[in-house]
Design a protein around this motif. Structure first.
Motif, PDB file in Angstrom:
ATOM      1  N   PRO A 158    -114.460 -60.953  54.432  1.00  0.00           N
ATOM      2  CA  PRO A 158    -115.893 -60.981  54.127  1.00  0.00           C
ATOM      3  C   PRO A 158    -116.229 -59.952  53.064  1.00  0.00           C
ATOM      4  O   PRO A 158    -115.794 -58.812  53.152  1.00  0.00           O
ATOM      5  N   VAL A 159    -116.972 -60.335  52.053  1.00  0.00           N
ATOM      6  CA  VAL A 159    -117.345 -59.422  50.960  1.00  0.00           C
ATOM      7  C   VAL A 159    -118.862 -59.438  50.797  1.00  0.00           C
ATOM      8  O   VAL A 159    -119.449 -60.496  50.613  1.00  0.00           O
ATOM      9  N   GLY A 160    -119.485 -58.283  50.836  1.00  0.00           N
ATOM     10  CA  GLY A 160    -120.918 -58.187  50.580  1.00  0.00           C
ATOM     11  C   GLY A 160    -121.740 -58.344  51.843  1.00  0.00           C
ATOM     12  O   GLY A 160    -121.186 -58.520  52.913  1.00  0.00           O
ATOM     13  N   PRO A 161    -123.076 -58.241  51.754  1.00  0.00           N
ATOM     14  CA  PRO A 161    -123.885 -58.292  50.538  1.00  0.00           C
ATOM     15  C   PRO A 161    -123.853 -57.032  49.657  1.00  0.00           C
ATOM     16  O   PRO A 161    -124.165 -57.118  48.482  1.00  0.00           O
ATOM     17  N   VAL A 162    -123.481 -55.866  50.223  1.00  0.00           N
ATOM     18  CA  VAL A 162    -123.424 -54.673  49.371  1.00  0.00           C
ATOM     19  C   VAL A 162    -122.029 -54.607  48.761  1.00  0.00           C
ATOM     20  O   VAL A 162    -121.039 -54.555  49.474  1.00  0.00           O
ATOM     21  N   HIS A 163    -121.971 -54.655  47.439  1.00  0.00           N
ATOM     22  CA  HIS A 163    -120.673 -54.687  46.758  1.00  0.00           C
ATOM     23  C   HIS A 163    -120.278 -53.302  46.265  1.00  0.00           C
ATOM     24  O   HIS A 163    -121.091 -52.391  46.211  1.00  0.00           O
ATOM     25  N   ALA A 164    -119.012 -53.181  45.851  1.00  0.00           N
ATOM     26  CA  ALA A 164    -118.506 -51.889  45.397  1.00  0.00           C
ATOM     27  C   ALA A 164    -119.111 -51.471  44.065  1.00  0.00           C
ATOM     28  O   ALA A 164    -119.378 -50.310  43.827  1.00  0.00           O
ATOM     29  N   GLY A 165    -119.346 -52.429  43.184  1.00  0.00           N
ATOM     30  CA  GLY A 165    -119.888 -52.092  41.870  1.00  0.00           C
ATOM     31  C   GLY A 165    -121.406 -52.084  41.887  1.00  0.00           C
ATOM     32  O   GLY A 165    -122.029 -52.179  42.938  1.00  0.00           O
ATOM     33  N   ILE A 166    -121.973 -51.945  40.700  1.00  0.00           N
ATOM     34  CA  ILE A 166    -123.427 -51.985  40.596  1.00  0.00           C
ATOM     35  C   ILE A 166    -123.818 -53.410  40.251  1.00  0.00           C
ATOM     36  O   ILE A 166    -124.062 -53.741  39.102  1.00  0.00           O
ATOM     37  N   ILE A 167    -123.780 -54.269  41.245  1.00  0.00           N
ATOM     38  CA  ILE A 167    -124.192 -55.650  41.021  1.00  0.00           C
ATOM     39  C   ILE A 167    -125.147 -56.057  42.123  1.00  0.00           C
ATOM     40  O   ILE A 167    -125.418 -55.301  43.047  1.00  0.00           O
ATOM     41  N   GLU A 168    -125.625 -57.277  42.014  1.00  0.00           N
ATOM     42  CA  GLU A 168    -126.638 -57.739  42.955  1.00  0.00           C
ATOM     43  C   GLU A 168    -125.990 -58.123  44.288  1.00  0.00           C
ATOM     44  O   GLU A 168    -124.782 -58.322  44.366  1.00  0.00           O
ATOM     45  N   PRO A 169    -126.805 -58.256  45.338  1.00  0.00           N
ATOM     46  CA  PRO A 169    -126.217 -58.546  46.643  1.00  0.00           C
ATOM     47  C   PRO A 169    -126.038 -60.042  46.926  1.00  0.00           C
ATOM     48  O   PRO A 169    -126.889 -60.865  46.622  1.00  0.00           O
ATOM     49  N   GLY A 170    -124.910 -60.356  47.535  1.00  0.00           N
ATOM     50  CA  GLY A 170    -124.607 -61.704  47.984  1.00  0.00           C
ATOM     51  C   GLY A 170    -123.384 -61.607  48.870  1.00  0.00           C
ATOM     52  O   GLY A 170    -122.627 -60.632  48.780  1.00  0.00           O
ATOM     53  N   HIS A 171    -123.199 -62.582  49.739  1.00  0.00           N
ATOM     54  CA  HIS A 171    -122.053 -62.520  50.642  1.00  0.00           C
ATOM     55  C   HIS A 171    -121.038 -63.594  50.272  1.00  0.00           C
ATOM     56  O   HIS A 171    -121.400 -64.739  50.044  1.00  0.00           O
ATOM     57  N   PHE A 172    -119.764 -63.191  50.225  1.00  0.00           N
ATOM     58  CA  PHE A 172    -118.694 -64.136  49.945  1.00  0.00           C
ATOM     59  C   PHE A 172    -117.717 -64.123  51.103  1.00  0.00           C
ATOM     60  O   PHE A 172    -117.212 -63.060  51.467  1.00  0.00           O
ATOM     61  N   ARG A 173    -117.491 -65.293  51.674  1.00  0.00           N
ATOM     62  CA  ARG A 173    -116.533 -65.379  52.778  1.00  0.00           C
ATOM     63  C   ARG A 173    -115.274 -66.056  52.247  1.00  0.00           C
ATOM     64  O   ARG A 173    -115.270 -67.257  51.990  1.00  0.00           O
ATOM     65  N   LEU A 174    -114.242 -65.239  52.034  1.00  0.00           N
ATOM     66  CA  LEU A 174    -113.001 -65.770  51.479  1.00  0.00           C
ATOM     67  C   LEU A 174    -112.030 -66.067  52.612  1.00  0.00           C
ATOM     68  O   LEU A 174    -111.770 -65.191  53.443  1.00  0.00           O
ATOM     69  N   THR A 175    -111.535 -67.280  52.663  1.00  0.00           N
ATOM     70  CA  THR A 175    -110.489 -67.618  53.618  1.00  0.00           C
ATOM     71  C   THR A 175    -109.185 -67.699  52.845  1.00  0.00           C
ATOM     72  O   THR A 175    -109.103 -68.398  51.836  1.00  0.00           O
ATOM     73  N   CYS A 176    -108.182 -66.946  53.320  1.00  0.00           N
ATOM     74  CA  CYS A 176    -106.971 -66.793  52.532  1.00  0.00           C
ATOM     75  C   CYS A 176    -105.729 -67.149  53.337  1.00  0.00           C
ATOM     76  O   CYS A 176    -105.685 -66.980  54.553  1.00  0.00           O
ATOM     77  N   ASP A 177    -104.731 -67.635  52.614  1.00  0.00           N
ATOM     78  CA  ASP A 177    -103.398 -67.825  53.165  1.00  0.00           C
ATOM     79  C   ASP A 177    -102.522 -66.849  52.397  1.00  0.00           C
ATOM     80  O   ASP A 177    -102.183 -67.094  51.235  1.00  0.00           O
ATOM     81  N   GLY A 178    -102.195 -65.732  53.032  1.00  0.00           N
ATOM     82  CA  GLY A 178    -101.532 -64.658  52.297  1.00  0.00           C
ATOM     83  C   GLY A 178    -102.494 -64.131  51.252  1.00  0.00           C
ATOM     84  O   GLY A 178    -103.622 -63.770  51.579  1.00  0.00           O
TER      85      GLY A 178
END
Lengths: 180, 458
Positions: free
Chosen positions: B108-128
């Motif tokens: 899970p990424v966000g809504p508060v990101h590491a850089g100075i960008i706008e907020p949004g949530h990204f749910r990444l599903t990964c295989d490796g």
């Protein structure tokens, strides 16, 4: 690439002198007296975490500009960090939307003490043009204790720099810290 | 009703693309692009229900979810009935789509990101390390623009339009102004029309320069970022000197512009064009010849041309994937009809292609700035704006893609205003572009799309 690097070394530095008036009341408002606590604790080093709580992204563009060669934020000991755990200061932009309120509070609570909050821009001050929206808190102070306001829509990088340097200034000396 | 369902058939059949879909109280609207013209449809829904276009045309789904959240309109047959902009009282309670399979984990990424960008949530599903599915969740910067527009004075509303997405403030203000001028039958003076185009090209220059640097930076090539940021700052400073604001906020108003260009300003702009041209060419070379950077951008985050076409993806996202569309050329608007410029199109659809579209557009914008300065008409900069009644719409090519505004005015006040950011049709495509790429390339893909959160969330 070698040529670009060489030319970069030969050209004069673009970094400009720091703003001379760092407490311009038209730009900066101290919400609480800092009474030297910030300056004593922080010395010449300040780590910032930025949260966009509903900005139009104009403020983000200008905060990002602080990192360019003209303003070169890091020469003053100011650094933008990736995690609230590493931050002394939380800079908040936007009128604080209902949908960002919880994330903003969590970010604040994730920061170690002592900590300071800087509200950046007209929206963060009082909601700006979004003050009447029922979906916005109407400014950062409705959610977090604000120490400093930096005015502007969006604030210019120079206004941002002046505001942030206020946190580092020693009350006795009055002048801005010298950039290197 | 038949016109609405016919629209669904035309969208599903690929003869038309969706420009926007939006609601107001008791009515739903759609705008379609067919050939070179934009057509507006409205459907009364007295019982608060309308036949979903998202049922047959996926690009409409998020717009219908938003219309449901904002105006309580029920899209009958909409395949995804989850709220979109309305996060409800408990923002973390959102049913993400289920993902099944062995060895999968989620990031899970966000809504508060590491850089100075706008907020949004990204749910990444990964295989490796490989991303198999990205699901976005947006709406964090939903400020209620639609409601604030209702009943607002025209000039105030124009300023608000300029704050829907700050990086495209000129494009939004221009789209709003043109829609309002159409509604009340007002023609801005020629000088104002040309000054607006000048501001729009400066905005495009500044943003593209910033983006090229930021994309390179996300591939850990900070040198490019340092140099591009200098050029971007030069553009902003000259904009400030010419028009009184670094981002040119509130400079475009219904009826014309708020500020004129002086002879000194024109000289600064000519010097700027010369400097950017001289300094940018070696940077393009640097980008193209740095193998470690090319290794990251070539073949990464490929957007398939058929998806770009189906979603009507605007800007560099569409043009890097073969969609030959630019609102300045068609439907077109003044003064671009008398200016010479090319619309670059590539077919590769990767991060590299999106960078190259920007590079070529910078060259075109420099050309346009020169032409605009050479033939800038004399005269006034603002026509009288009467408090009239009517409807209007406009499509304007911002740096990110086509910005659409539709509005209805009543005696000089806004009754309803809908603004559609190009990001509405770019965000869903980011989900497909990242598939099969490694997690570490997500920031790179995201930056190459550079969608607006604020413009989308309204």
């Amino acid at each position: 690439m070698r040529k670009t690097l060489q030319q970069g070394l030969l050209r004069a530095a673009l970094s400009e002198p720091p703003p001379t008036r760092i407490d311009d009341p038209a730009v900066i408002t101290l919400a609480r007296t800092l009474d030297g606590a910030a300056q004593r604790t922080l010395g010449r080093s300040l780590s910032l975490r930025t949260v966009d709580a509903g900005s139009c992204n104009g403020c983000e563009l200008e905060i990002n500009a602080l990192n360019n060669a003209f303003y070169d934020l890091e020469r003053f000991g100011l650094r933008i960090v990736a995690s609230p755990r590493h931050a002394d200061v939380l800079t908040v932009t936007g009128p604080v939307t209902h949908n960002m309120r919880q994330a903003l509070e969590r970010t604040y609570h994730a920061m170690p003490h002592p900590k300071w909050v800087v509200a950046v821009g007209g929206c963060a001050r009082d909601g700006g043009m979004f003050a009447a929206s029922p979906l916005c808190a109407g400014g950062v102070a409705a959610v977090l204790p604000v120490d400093l306001w930096i005015a502007g829509c969006p604030p210019t990088p120079l206004a941002l720099l002046s505001g942030l340097l206020t946190l580092l200034r020693r009350p006795s000396s009055g002048g801005p810290p010298r950039g290197r | 009703m038949s016109g609405w369902e016919d629209a669904g058939a035309r969208l599903a059949g690929g003869t038309a693309s969706l420009v926007s879909l939006w609601g107001e109280r008791g009515r739903v609207h759609a705008a379609l692009l067919e050939g070179d013209s934009v057509e507006h449809l409205a459907l009364d829904c007295p019982d608060g229900r309308f036949p979903s276009l998202g049922r047959v045309h996926a690009p409409a789904i998020r717009l219908e979810r938003a219309a449901r959240d904002l105006y309580g309109l029920e899209p009958i047959g909409l395949p995804d009935m989850r709220p979109w902009l309305d996060h409800g009282p408990e923002p973390t309670a959102y049913p993400f789509l289920p993902v099944e399979g062995e060895n999968l984990h989620q990031v899970p990424v966000g809504p508060v990101h590491a850089g100075i960008i706008e907020p949004g949530h990204f749910r990444l599903t990964c295989d490796g390390e490989t991303v198999v599915r990205l699901e976005e969740r947006l709406g964090y910067v939903h400020r209620g623009v639609d409601r604030l527009m209702e009943g607002a004075e025209l000039d105030w509303a124009a300023r608000l339009a300029g704050r829907i997405s700050g990086d495209s403030t000129v494009a939004y203000a221009l789209a709003f102004a043109r829609a309002a001028e159409q509604a009340i039958g007002c023609a801005p003076p020629p000088r104002a029309v040309w000054l607006r185009a000048l501001m729009a090209e400066l905005e495009r220059l500044a943003n593209h320069l910033g983006d090229i640097g930021a994309i390179s930076n996300d591939a850990s090539f900070g040198l490019m970022q340092a140099h591009c940021a200098i050029l971007r700052e030069r553009v902003l400073r000259v904009s400030d000197a010419c028009f009184g604001h670094r981002l040119m906020m509130d400079c475009v108003l219904p009826g014309g512009t708020a500020c004129d260009l002086s002879a000194e300003g024109a000289a600064l702009l000519r010097a700027l064009v010369g400097e950017v041209r001289t300094r940018f060419a070696p940077l393009v070379n640097l980008y193209d010849l740095t193998a470690s950077l090319q290794d990251r951008t070539v073949g990464t985050g490929i957007l398939r041309p058929e998806l770009a076409r189906q979603f009507g993806a605007g800007g560099y996202v569409g043009r890097a994937s073969g969609r030959d569309f630019d609102a300045r050329r068609a439907p077109g608007y003044a003064p671009y009809d008398v200016l010479a410029f090319e619309v670059p199109v590539l077919a590769e659809g990767d991060v590299n292609a999106r960078v190259w579209i920007r590079i070529k557009e910078i060259e075109q914008s420099l050309r346009l700035v020169e032409q605009l300065l050479d033939a800038l008409p004399e005269g006034s900069i603002r026509s009288e704006v009467v408090a009239d009644t009517g409807e209007g719409m406009a499509l304007v090519e911002g740096f990110r893609g086509d910005v659409f505004v539709w509005l209805r005015l009543d005696a000089g006040r806004v009754v309803h205003c809908h603004a559609r950011d190009p990001s509405w049709f770019q965000w869903p495509l980011l989900e497909t572009a990242i598939e099969g790429n490694i997690v570490a390339d997500f920031p790179l893909c995201n930056k190459s799309f550079n969608c607006s959160y604020a413009g989308h969330d309204l």
